[in-house]
Write an enzyme that holds these catalytic residues in place. Structure first.
Site, PDB file in Angstrom:
ATOM      1  CG  ASN A   1      37.387  27.516  -5.084  1.00  0.00           C
ATOM      2  OD1 ASN A   1      36.744  28.110  -5.955  1.00  0.00           O
ATOM      3  ND2 ASN A   1      36.897  26.502  -4.414  1.00  0.00           N
TER       4      ASN A   1
ATOM      5  CE  LYS B   1      34.708  23.965  -1.438  1.00  0.00           C
ATOM      6  NZ  LYS B   1      35.345  23.509  -2.678  1.00  0.00           N
TER       7      LYS B   1
ATOM      8  NE  ARG C   1      -2.829  -1.639   3.174  1.00  0.00           N
ATOM      9  CZ  ARG C   1      -3.272  -1.419   4.417  1.00  0.00           C
ATOM     10  NH1 ARG C   1      -4.045  -0.380   4.667  1.00  0.00           N
ATOM     11  NH2 ARG C   1      -2.944  -2.220   5.392  1.00  0.00           N
TER      12      ARG C   1
END
Ligand code: UD1
Ligand code: CA
Length: 459
Positions: free
Chosen positions: A385, A350, A14
């Site tokens: 970078n 980051k 289900r």
């Protein structure tokens, strides 16, 4: 030693998905994981998971953490437990807990309480039960005149009188391990569903002169199993509210719960306010006196005391106290943000460390960089970078002032208290206390606009 067997062979038709039902998530964790952590919290860590439908997905999820056994054909709960006989035979000295991998709300207290009861009574098997107002579908607990249990009758096999019984089988049991092995050998499939019912072990144990007991829990939630996505949503809401209640009791404030999702593992300090749209996941630890939200996602990160995070996403990073983050900030994995710093709107950071009292107030990308303390990063600064092949680092010394629209071509190292003029592209290291300026010479062409307009008008 005590062990556990978790039945996780179900498909959950289900749910309408190609995934074993116990892997469906409640508040970010598979239901199977909820059951495992309840066992672990009660000190039962020797666990065998019975897999069936898409068993390889169970293996992939568990990643070798526990033993698994395959039930190749779905012939009933008793048959499922039979697949664990080799696991049981390894050590038959203690007790074995059998649970369902799709009933996530079993808890430490119930596991411990029922084990104490099981041992005290000297039972071969103890079934955990509870009373439901609507017992339809569950196995009913049949008690003798003296109150002891004589058997469990499944819905499809029950008489009208038995159907009226409200005490039901949770699907969780303690067995003396040595007895369980013997009982499994005696199961037959003589019933309405043609299945090997684990529940028949009760009547068999009694017929053999053993004791069977029922440990009744007053918390019917421990029984709940999710069969479809509506029930899964209900489970999520239920689990979600439990988490909110815990935090409120610890002094965390919620103004409005809209869109707020906090996973169980998250810790939040006293006096912190959580605003709408805040999603806190995994091993996240929020300090005290913070204001988190609106519209924040924080995953596996530590946020220091009194820090403000508004409309931001933070992953696998650490933020020290008294930092101001947002709005519209993305802090990607492996960042360390120093105390009293500011990361303002449209800034991405980051794999970088940012020193204390440094400001990156707007529109900047800082990646793979070590930025010192009391640095001012001007609007539009970009650490360049990535050269298409390797990622390189930028180092910016304490007290530096990076002018607007500075490009820092990594690898590059800026000393202490360095200035870069607005628009400078930095391609070489800069020594302490120096100014770097890299610009074309500005020319002024007087009367240009007027001459242009005259040309256009043909004058
Ligand atoms: C079973 C119990 C019932 C109890 C209910 C609680 C039996 C015969 N009945 O009912 O008394 O009230 O649980 O939820 O045990 N499974 C397998 N292999 C199988 C069959 C089942 O791994 O061949 C697993 C399922 O995936 C599930 C668990 O066993 O995790 C229970 O099976 P399910 O079919 O949901 O239980 P019922 O038969 O409805
Ligand atoms: Ca069934």
């Amino acid at each position: 030693m005590n062990k556990a067997i978790i039945l996780a062979g179900g498909q959950g038709k289900r749910m309408k998905a190609d995934m074993p039902k116990p892997l469906f998530r409640v508040l970010g964790e598979p239901m199977l994981e909820w059951v495992i952590s309840a066992c672990e919290s009660a000190g039962v860590s020797d666990i065998c998971v019975i897999k069936g439908f898409k068993g390889e997905m169970i293996d992939e999820y568990l990643n070798g953490r526990y033993t698994t056994a395959l039930q190749a054909e779905r012939l009933g709960t008793g048959h499922a437990v039979m697949q664990a006989i080799p696991f049981l035979e390894g050590d038959t000295s203690g007790n074995t807990l059998v649970l369902c991998g799709d009933a996530p709300f079993i808890d430490k207290a119930t596991i411990e309480g029922s084990l104490a009861f099981h041992e005290e009574q000297g039972n071969a098997v103890t079934v955990i039960t509870s009373e439901l107002d609507e017992p339809f579908g569950y196995g009913r607990i049949i008690r003798s005149a003296d109150g002891s249990v004589s058997g469990i009758v499944e819905q499809k096999d029950a008489t009208d009188e038995q159907k009226a019984v409200k005490e039901v089988n949770s699907g969780t049991y303690w067995f003396r391990t040595a007895d369980l092995i013997g009982l499994l050998g005696k199961l037959t499939n003589n019933n309405a569903q043609g299945e090997y019912y684990l529940t028949d072990t009760i009547a068999i144990a009694i017929a053999e002169g053993g004791r069977a007991g029922a440990y009744k829990s007053d918390n019917p939630d421990i029984i709940k199993g999710a069969n479809d996505r509506r029930e899964l949503l209900e489970f999520n809401n239920y689990a979600r509210m439990k988490v909110f209640e815990k935090h409120m009791d610890n002094g965390v404030g919620f103004t409005c719960l809209d869109g707020v999702i906090i996973e169980r593992s998250v810790e939040i300090g006293q006096g912190t306010e959580i605003l709408p749209g805040t999603i806190l996941r995994g091993n996240t630890k929020i300090g005290s006196g913070c204001c988190i939200g609106p519209n924040v996602v924080i995953e596996n990160s530590i946020i220091g005391d009194r820090t403000v995070v508004n409309t931001a996403q933070i992953y696998d990073s650490e933020v020290e106290p008294d930092v101001n983050i947002g709005p519209f900030v993305h802090i990607r994995p492996d960042c360390h943000i120093g105390k009293e710093s500011k990361i303002g709107d449209f800034v991405e950071v980051k794999n970088s460390s940012i020193g204390e009292k440094t400001a990156i107030a707007h529109l900047a990308y800082i990646g793979d960089s070590d930025v010192g303390r009391k640095v001012n990063i001007g609007c539009g600064t970009v650490t360049v970078n990535y050269d298409g092949i390797t990622k390189n680092r930028c180092v910016i010394g304490d007290n530096s002032f990076i002018g607007c629209n500075t490009n820092l071509i990594a690898p590059v190292k800026l000393g202490k208290a360095v200035y870069t003029a607005a628009g400078t592209t930095v391609t070489r290291d800069i020594p302490d206390y120096a100014l770097a300026i890299e610009r074309g010479v500005m020319k002024i062409n007087e009367g240009y606009t007027i001459r242009k307009l005259k040309t256009k008008q043909g004058k």
